[in-house]
Design a protein around this motif. Structure first.
Motif, PDB file in Angstrom:
ATOM      1  N   GLN A  17     -37.919 -20.011   5.531  1.00 15.38           N
ATOM      2  CA  GLN A  17     -37.055 -19.113   6.303  1.00 15.38           C
ATOM      3  C   GLN A  17     -37.874 -18.225   7.244  1.00 15.38           C
ATOM      4  O   GLN A  17     -37.443 -17.932   8.369  1.00 15.38           O
ATOM      5  CB  GLN A  17     -36.225 -18.252   5.343  1.00 15.38           C
ATOM      6  CG  GLN A  17     -35.164 -19.051   4.583  1.00 15.38           C
ATOM      7  CD  GLN A  17     -34.503 -18.247   3.476  1.00 15.38           C
ATOM      8  OE1 GLN A  17     -35.056 -17.254   2.995  1.00 15.38           O
ATOM      9  NE2 GLN A  17     -33.319 -18.657   3.068  1.00 15.38           N
ATOM     10  N   CYS A  18     -39.044 -17.813   6.778  1.00 11.35           N
ATOM     11  CA  CYS A  18     -39.919 -16.988   7.631  1.00 11.35           C
ATOM     12  C   CYS A  18     -40.369 -17.764   8.868  1.00 11.35           C
ATOM     13  O   CYS A  18     -40.343 -17.231   9.997  1.00 11.35           O
ATOM     14  CB  CYS A  18     -41.140 -16.522   6.840  1.00 11.35           C
ATOM     15  SG  CYS A  18     -40.781 -15.227   5.630  1.00 11.35           S
ATOM     16  N   TYR A  19     -40.785 -19.018   8.675  1.00  9.73           N
ATOM     17  CA  TYR A  19     -41.237 -19.821   9.818  1.00  9.73           C
ATOM     18  C   TYR A  19     -40.071 -20.183  10.731  1.00  9.73           C
ATOM     19  O   TYR A  19     -40.227 -20.272  11.962  1.00  9.73           O
ATOM     20  CB  TYR A  19     -41.965 -21.075   9.335  1.00  9.73           C
ATOM     21  CG  TYR A  19     -43.413 -20.788   9.008  1.00  9.73           C
ATOM     22  CD1 TYR A  19     -44.366 -20.716  10.016  1.00  9.73           C
ATOM     23  CD2 TYR A  19     -43.830 -20.573   7.700  1.00  9.73           C
ATOM     24  CE1 TYR A  19     -45.707 -20.427   9.732  1.00  9.73           C
ATOM     25  CE2 TYR A  19     -45.156 -20.288   7.394  1.00  9.73           C
ATOM     26  CZ  TYR A  19     -46.091 -20.219   8.424  1.00  9.73           C
ATOM     27  OH  TYR A  19     -47.409 -19.932   8.134  1.00  9.73           O
ATOM     28  N   HIS A  20     -38.896 -20.380  10.135  1.00  9.47           N
ATOM     29  CA  HIS A  20     -37.702 -20.651  10.944  1.00  9.47           C
ATOM     30  C   HIS A  20     -37.397 -19.439  11.830  1.00  9.47           C
ATOM     31  O   HIS A  20     -37.114 -19.570  13.031  1.00  9.47           O
ATOM     32  CB  HIS A  20     -36.514 -20.942  10.014  1.00  9.47           C
ATOM     33  CG  HIS A  20     -35.329 -21.511  10.724  1.00  9.47           C
ATOM     34  ND1 HIS A  20     -34.144 -21.827  10.083  1.00  9.47           N
ATOM     35  CD2 HIS A  20     -35.111 -21.809  12.034  1.00  9.47           C
ATOM     36  CE1 HIS A  20     -33.286 -22.302  10.954  1.00  9.47           C
ATOM     37  NE2 HIS A  20     -33.845 -22.304  12.150  1.00  9.47           N
ATOM     38  N   LEU A  21     -37.501 -18.272  11.248  1.00  9.78           N
ATOM     39  CA  LEU A  21     -37.267 -17.030  11.991  1.00  9.78           C
ATOM     40  C   LEU A  21     -38.335 -16.831  13.073  1.00  9.78           C
ATOM     41  O   LEU A  21     -38.034 -16.405  14.201  1.00  9.78           O
ATOM     42  CB  LEU A  21     -37.257 -15.852  11.019  1.00  9.78           C
ATOM     43  CG  LEU A  21     -36.771 -14.495  11.533  1.00  9.78           C
ATOM     44  CD1 LEU A  21     -35.370 -14.608  12.126  1.00  9.78           C
ATOM     45  CD2 LEU A  21     -36.780 -13.478  10.394  1.00  9.78           C
ATOM     46  N   GLN A  22     -39.577 -17.167  12.742  1.00  9.80           N
ATOM     47  CA  GLN A  22     -40.651 -17.059  13.735  1.00  9.80           C
ATOM     48  C   GLN A  22     -40.367 -17.989  14.921  1.00  9.80           C
ATOM     49  O   GLN A  22     -40.564 -17.611  16.086  1.00  9.80           O
ATOM     50  CB  GLN A  22     -41.990 -17.421  13.098  1.00  9.80           C
ATOM     51  CG  GLN A  22     -43.176 -17.219  14.045  1.00  9.80           C
ATOM     52  CD  GLN A  22     -44.490 -17.645  13.410  1.00  9.80           C
ATOM     53  OE1 GLN A  22     -44.664 -18.808  13.069  1.00  9.80           O
ATOM     54  NE2 GLN A  22     -45.392 -16.693  13.236  1.00  9.80           N
ATOM     55  N   GLY A  23     -39.877 -19.202  14.613  1.00  9.45           N
ATOM     56  CA  GLY A  23     -39.515 -20.138  15.683  1.00  9.45           C
ATOM     57  C   GLY A  23     -38.435 -19.574  16.577  1.00  9.45           C
ATOM     58  O   GLY A  23     -38.480 -19.715  17.809  1.00  9.45           O
ATOM     59  N   SER A  24     -37.450 -18.909  15.974  1.00 11.27           N
ATOM     60  CA  SER A  24     -36.357 -18.298  16.752  1.00 11.27           C
ATOM     61  C   SER A  24     -36.894 -17.192  17.650  1.00 11.27           C
ATOM     62  O   SER A  24     -36.452 -17.025  18.800  1.00 11.27           O
ATOM     63  CB  SER A  24     -35.290 -17.733  15.805  1.00 11.27           C
ATOM     64  OG  SER A  24     -34.724 -18.761  15.022  1.00 11.27           O
TER      65      SER A  24
END
Length: 473
Positions: free
Chosen positions: A209-216
């Protein structure tokens, strides 16, 4: 069943659901519910209903999940404690969120938070605020979502012992709210803090979820290559715990980024991955549909067996008593008359002693079969026990009930059972009573007067019908 056996069954149910074995969980819950009711053990009943609800939710059968929750709420309101109430709020939230009923979801979470504060369960309070923050973001209310997330973070710090992962889960919502509000500096600082937190090595879902958020975050800044790389890390992490629907969302974002980067070759490769994933999701949905049908068939079979007498195939005493209670309650409102006919087989003990118990079983089966063929839509026919049978007739007068009993006595008298070349005749005695147009409200009372009638029929020579009036108020 002993208390210790019930506890073991409760543990089995909880363990099966934790392992994701939903069919086995539902079947075990059925047995736990039945045993809990027999032993008047309300914790077992509540455990069965809550795990039923959660399991049906996980296979996508929200109708059955809500049915189980309704049953849980009814029992919990009378016999549950505050811990049971917290379980109720948590599962209700999942169902309301699943159905996009955000108003009810938020109201349920507010109740959960209030009770959590009262019990000083700050992990519950923190999760409640975190879920409210999530719902508010689903509604597009990012300012309120940020505020709820910050309250959740404050609550997480009150939890003892300290729980870094509890805090991090709330921070995820706070960082997302910052991002949606275009507070890029605050969101980036929080994302970096979380990604470098060593606790993530033990929590792969939160790490993804952290990396997904970073991608966003990178995508909002139009830094497409870094956004794609962050989402690729998120994809690889999600693949390790097989959340196919989250994978689908991530792959759709990666496909869009390929277009924005104008990288045709990379886009082609990601599209192939996406198509393969869609096929996998389709297979999973077909498997879930098949599982739902299998469970419905299995539960239908369980209920049929639970309501059916093993020897004759007609309704059993348990079903008779449950249904008669409903009929009598309805009759008391409508002033409807219900007739009860109780009969048994004359000289059944002598038949058993003379010809054996297997022959006795055959007598019961053939009598049951002969009577079953004549049953009408407004009649309920059940084996009460041994050689005793009950017929309930809705909307019938006492006089017509007596005629129906005489008709059945004649049908039974025509039953001939072959034994050693000889034909054995069967007779029966019957007691008849009624509910006095709704005045008799319990099956026990109705049965008692029919039983008195049966006793009179036996006393007066057997093979006849005797009417016994119920006591008037």
């Amino acid at each position: 069943m002993e208390k210790e056996d019930l506890k073991l069954l409760q543990q089995k149910v909880t363990k099966l659901r934790a392992e994701g074995k939903y069919k086995e969980t539902i079947e075990a819950c059925y047995h736990l519910l039945k045993s809990g009711k027999e032993c008047n053990d309300f914790k077992s009943i509540l455990t069965a209903h809550i795990n039923h609800a959660a399991s049906y939710y996980c296979i996508g059968d929200t109708e059955e999940a809500f049915n189980s929750i309704e049953a849980y709420v009814e029992v919990c309101s009378r016999f549950g404690d505050e811990a049971d109430l917290l379980h109720q709020y948590n599962v209700l939230f999942l169902l309301y969120e699943y159905n996009k009923d955000f108003a009810k979801a938020k109201a349920t979470l507010e109740n959960c938070i209030g009770l959590g504060k009262k019990l000083e369960k700050y992990n519950i309070v923190s999760n409640g605020y975190s879920n409210i923050s999530h719902v508010l973001m689903e509604e597009g209310n990012y300012g309120a979502a940020l505020e709820a997330g910050q309250k959740g973070l404050e609550a997480s710090k009150l939890h003892k012992p300290a729980s870094p992962i509890l805090e991090l889960r709330v921070k995820l919502n706070i960082a997302k709210a910052y991002l949606e509000l275009n507070h890029f500096h605050a969101s980036k600082a929080l994302i970096n803090e979380m990604i470098h937190d060593p606790i993530l090595e033990s929590f792969i879902r939160e790490k993804s979820q952290c990396y997904h958020l970073q991608g966003s975050w990178y995508r909002k800044q139009k830094i497409f290559k870094e956004a794609f790389d962050s989402l690729t890390v998120a994809k690889e992490l999600v693949e390790s715990y097989r959340d196919l629907y989250l994978l689908k969302s991530i792959q759709e974002e990666r496909c869009q980024l390929c277009e924005q980067m104008e990288d045709v070759q990379l886009g082609y490769r990601v599209q192939k991955e996406y198509i393969s994933l869609l096929n996998e999701i389709n297979k999973q949905e077909l498997a879930l549909t098949a599982l739902k049908l299998e469970i419905k068939h299995s539960m239908s079979d369980f209920k049929r067996k639970a309501n059916t007498d093993f020897l004759t195939g007609i309704f059993n005493r348990s079903y008779l008593e449950t249904t008669s209670k409903e009929w009598l309650e309805q009759a008391s409102v409508k002033d409807e008359n219900i007739v009860c006919i109780l009969f048994d087989i004359d000289n059944f003990k002598i038949i058993n002693d003379q010809y054996g118990h297997l022959f006795g079983d055959e007598v019961i089966k053939q009598v049951s079969n002969a009577c079953s063929k004549t049953m009408k839509e407004n009649e309920l026919f059940a084996r009460y026990g041994g050689d005793e049978f009950v017929v309930l007739v809705r909307g019938a007068s006492l006089e017509s009930g007596k005629k129906r009993a005489e008709e059945m006595r004649g049908i039974i008298g025509n039953v001939k059972i072959e034994m050693g070349g000889n034909s054995v005749s069967i007779t029966s005695s019957m007691g008849v009573t009624d509910n006095l147009d709704g005045k008799v409200r319990s099956f026990q009372e109705l049965f008692h007067h029919a039983d008195l009638g049966l006793y009179e029929a036996k006393k007066s020579g057997k093979n006849n019908v005797c009417v016994k009036l119920a006591d008037k108020e």
